[in-house]
Design a protein around this motif. Structure first.
Motif, mmCIF file in Angstrom:
data_model
loop_
_atom_site.group_PDB
_atom_site.id
_atom_site.type_symbol
_atom_site.label_atom_id
_atom_site.label_comp_id
_atom_site.label_asym_id
_atom_site.label_seq_id
_atom_site.Cartn_x
_atom_site.Cartn_y
_atom_site.Cartn_z
ATOM 1 N N GLU A 43 0.823 -1.213 0.000
ATOM 2 C CA GLU A 43 0.000 0.000 0.000
ATOM 3 C C GLU A 43 0.861 1.269 0.000
ATOM 4 O OE1 GLU A 43 -2.459 -3.199 2.073
ATOM 5 O OE2 GLU A 43 -0.359 -2.547 2.022
ATOM 6 N N LEU A 44 2.041 1.204 0.608
ATOM 7 C CA LEU A 44 2.902 2.379 0.622
ATOM 8 C C LEU A 44 3.441 2.672 -0.772
ATOM 9 C CD1 LEU A 44 4.377 4.627 2.104
ATOM 10 C CD2 LEU A 44 6.191 3.002 2.666
ATOM 11 N N GLU A 66 2.053 1.890 -3.536
ATOM 12 C CA GLU A 66 0.927 2.390 -4.332
ATOM 13 C C GLU A 66 0.627 3.847 -3.991
ATOM 14 O OE1 GLU A 66 -2.002 2.898 -6.955
ATOM 15 O OE2 GLU A 66 -0.593 1.210 -6.847
ATOM 16 N N ALA A 67 0.743 4.211 -2.715
ATOM 17 C CA ALA A 67 0.507 5.600 -2.320
ATOM 18 C C ALA A 67 1.503 6.539 -2.980
ATOM 19 C CB ALA A 67 0.588 5.725 -0.796
ATOM 20 N N TYR A 68 2.743 6.124 -3.097
ATOM 21 C CA TYR A 68 3.741 6.957 -3.766
ATOM 22 C C TYR A 68 3.490 7.021 -5.273
ATOM 23 C CZ TYR A 68 6.918 7.979 0.109
ATOM 24 O OH TYR A 68 7.475 8.474 1.256
ATOM 25 N N SER A 119 0.729 6.938 -6.800
ATOM 26 C CA SER A 119 -0.473 7.683 -7.156
ATOM 27 C C SER A 119 -0.477 9.117 -6.653
ATOM 28 C CB SER A 119 -1.711 6.963 -6.598
ATOM 29 O OG SER A 119 -1.653 6.885 -5.184
ATOM 30 N N LEU A 120 0.566 9.534 -5.927
ATOM 31 C CA LEU A 120 0.510 10.885 -5.363
ATOM 32 C C LEU A 120 0.709 11.946 -6.441
ATOM 33 C CD1 LEU A 120 3.534 12.388 -4.984
ATOM 34 C CD2 LEU A 120 3.765 10.670 -3.206
ATOM 35 N N ALA A 154 1.967 10.799 0.914
ATOM 36 C CA ALA A 154 1.765 9.350 0.946
ATOM 37 C C ALA A 154 1.107 8.927 2.259
ATOM 38 C CB ALA A 154 3.100 8.631 0.763
ATOM 39 N N ARG A 205 -2.569 9.505 2.165
ATOM 40 C CA ARG A 205 -3.228 8.458 1.372
ATOM 41 C C ARG A 205 -3.378 7.169 2.182
ATOM 42 N NH1 ARG A 205 -3.671 7.667 -4.246
ATOM 43 N NH2 ARG A 205 -5.049 5.871 -4.549
ATOM 44 N N LEU A 206 -2.348 6.798 2.939
ATOM 45 C CA LEU A 206 -2.415 5.591 3.757
ATOM 46 C C LEU A 206 -3.471 5.702 4.855
ATOM 47 C CD1 LEU A 206 1.348 4.652 4.282
ATOM 48 C CD2 LEU A 206 -0.342 3.343 3.003
ATOM 49 N N ASP A 229 -6.062 7.393 4.957
ATOM 50 C CA ASP A 229 -7.429 7.448 4.443
ATOM 51 C C ASP A 229 -8.094 6.077 4.453
ATOM 52 O OD1 ASP A 229 -9.609 8.920 3.193
ATOM 53 O OD2 ASP A 229 -9.117 7.778 1.377
#
Length: 565
Positions: free
Chosen positions: A213-214, A216-218, A220-221, A437, A440-441, A443
């Motif tokens: 998930e981390l 992916e957060a980077y 998509s930021l 990031a 996003r996590l 959330d």
């Protein structure tokens, strides 16, 4: 340069040697190589008096002949001077030959990369301030840095304590603050500077790898437009997200009460700089997080250690010390205490908070491990912040990944504003992409935390099973959360065993490293965050080391520093 008559502090020297024995070659050449490197880095200055052969050998868990041979090797190179009755000193010569030019030198891998040196200043100056006599000091209303020193005030009394004198009108014994360090000698940090090798690290407790998930957060930021990127107090969206987490736990919090920091370590560092002056007393648990002790030493503060039992800190003793000493700060971990894993009962927590508030002692609750409960169905314990005014410190490093340097501090808005101004002096704000990031996590954090809890619970059970199978004489109680086991050895001491364990390829944290009382001598802190196969191999190596371990029948006081990452 004049000779330094006082011998080097053995604890600091052992810490600075680090993983000296993890390379290839005879032990005396490995030791000589690391001492040589420390001389090149000026950590061992010309004229410095080294420990006697027997004392250093005992601290390193080697034979005296190993130290004698290492000293003689450096003497032949012109780096040491050994005289009967005068001891062994670092020579005043300029630069000695490169190690590669010395006949018979062994190839050393991963060992000559020790950290910097501990430097002592005679007149430490830390931003601090005086409390006005008779005026209450409450948590969140810290002293103003730069305000005048008032005769009889705690700051002046603290300065007197630092100079070796008790405060006026006190019957307390003289308890000098000790030297202020300007560079760390704590292996907790020094070993992070070591080159990678095959040593298994059961000392630095952090997730072995980031969750998907981390990444992916980077990926998509989206970086903001029209934004300089400087946010000393933290990105507004992240401050709101962290405030929401506190509110969900029954602690109403506004974003203005949150300061985003570069990890929890920076949060504790900022509090130390703002609230502590040289000679000030700080109440700590014993044992506690060694990184916090390092910061308090840097501020030349005087620790007031309180023992930790199966149910956390001894609150009655903590209240007694606060009533008698009125420390400038109290630092505790109420939930899954590091390193013992203890949890403070609610009634005890309430008494601690109410007493600290009534006495005007700023109370810091390190909540970094608070969410790592093995049983997700168990009702969550109330935060200390729900009982009164408490400065909370948190982080994503243990729940997500150590490389995500996002931490925070929760406190009164006026305190947060002052800390933000102090933080701006150092880094102008934490890394913005990391904050985005983190937003996003948080959330959708429940799946990330659930996966993490499943992993630490499995690691806890696996490590305890392996210890029971291979080292049944060792004892450790099961934990209900956190990320470490607090292991008691049946005999010997953790410091000398850690040296032997290192030569078998595993680094462990001796309990005395974390204990300002000088206790916990027979304890080790072991984390269970590595993959199962790594934990199995680590325990196999520990068992092999234990089979060779022959402790000194009358050990000296254990070192406060040890082999730890």
């Amino acid at each position: 340069m004049e000779p330094i008559d006082a011998p080097l502090d053995l604890d600091h020297l052992v810490a600075r040697l680090g993983r000296w024995s993890a390379g290839r070659g005879p032990l005396y050449l490995l030791l000589a190589a690391r001492l040589r490197r420390l001389m090149d880095e000026a950590a061992l200055p010309p004229g410095a008096l080294l420990p006697p052969d027997r004392r250093l050998a005992k601290a390193l868990a080697v034979g005296r002949t190993t130290v004698v041979a290492a000293y003689d090797t450096l003497r032949q190179e012109g780096r040491l001077v050994r005289r009967q009755g005068s001891g062994t000193r670092v020579a005043r010569a300029a630069l000695a030959p490169e190690p590669s030019r010395v006949a018979g030198a062994a190839r050393v891998t991963g060992s000559p990369h020790g950290g910097g040196s501990t430097q002592v200043t005679g007149s430490p100056q830390v931003a601090g301030s005086a409390r006005v006599p008779g005026a209450p000091q409450v948590a969140g209303s810290p002293r103003l840095p730069g305000s005048p020193q008032v005769p009889g005030s705690p700051q002046v009394a603290g300065a007197a304590r630092a100079a070796g004198s008790p405060p006026r009108g006190s019957d307390a014994p003289v308890r000098p603050a000790g030297p202020r360090v300007t560079e760390t000698s704590n292996p907790l940090f020094l070993h992070l500077l070591e080159a990678p090798d095959d040593v298994i690290l059961l000392s630095c407790a952090a997730p072995a790898q980031p969750p998907p998930e981390l990444a992916e957060a980077y990926r998509s930021l989206v970086l903001p437009d029209g934004d300089l990127g400087y946010h000393p107090a933290g990105l507004a969206a992240l401050r709101a997200a962290v405030a929401g987490r506190y509110a969900a736990r029954g602690v109403p919090t506004e974003p203005g009460q949150i300061l985003v920091t570069t990890g929890a370590q920076q949060a504790i560092s900022l509090l130390t700089r703002l609230l502590l002056a040289p000679g000030d007393e700080v109440l700590v648990e014993a044992p506690t997080y060694p990184g916090a002790l390092d910061l308090f030493r840097e501020a030349a503060a005087v620790p007031l250690p309180v023992a930790v039992g199966p149910y956390g800190i001894d609150v009655a003793e903590a209240v007694r010390l606060m009533e008698r000493h009125r420390p400038a700060l109290a630092y505790v971990m109420a939930r899954f205490q590091n390193p013992t894993g203890a949890v403070l009962p609610p009634l005890a927590g309430r008494r601690l908070v109410e007493s600290a508030n009534a006495l005007g002692v700023p109370l810091v609750d390190d909540e970094v491990l608070a969410d790592l409960a093995f049983d997700p169905a168990s009702p969550p314990e109330r935060s200390l912040s729900s009982y009164g005014e408490v400065i909370g410190v948190g982080s994503l490093s243990k729940m997500v990944w150590g490389g995500l340097r996002i931490g925070w501090l929760r406190g009164p808005a006026h305190l947060v504003a002052r800390l933000a101004r102090l933080k701006a002096l150092h880094d102008l704000g934490s890394d913005l992409p990391s904050q985005l990031a983190a937003v996003r996590l948080l959330d959708d954090f429940a799946p990330v935390l659930a996966a993490r809890l499943a992993s630490v619970r499995a690691g806890h059970d696996h490590l305890r099973a392996e210890l029971a199978r291979r080292l049944p004489s060792w004892s450790c109680a099961p934990s209900t959360g956190g990320q470490t086991l607090w292991v008691r050895l049946p005999h010997g001491d953790g410091v000398s065993f850690a040296q032997l364990a290192l030569r078998h390829g595993v680094a462990v944290l001796p309990g005395s490293t974390a204990d300002a009382l000088g206790g916990s001598l027979r304890h080790l802190r072991l984390h269970f965050l590595a993959p199962p196969d790594v934990l199995t191999e680590a325990v196999r190596r520990l068992a092999a080391a234990w089979a060779e371990y022959t402790p000194d029948p009358a050990p000296e006081r254990a070192s406060l520093h040890a082999i730890v990452v």
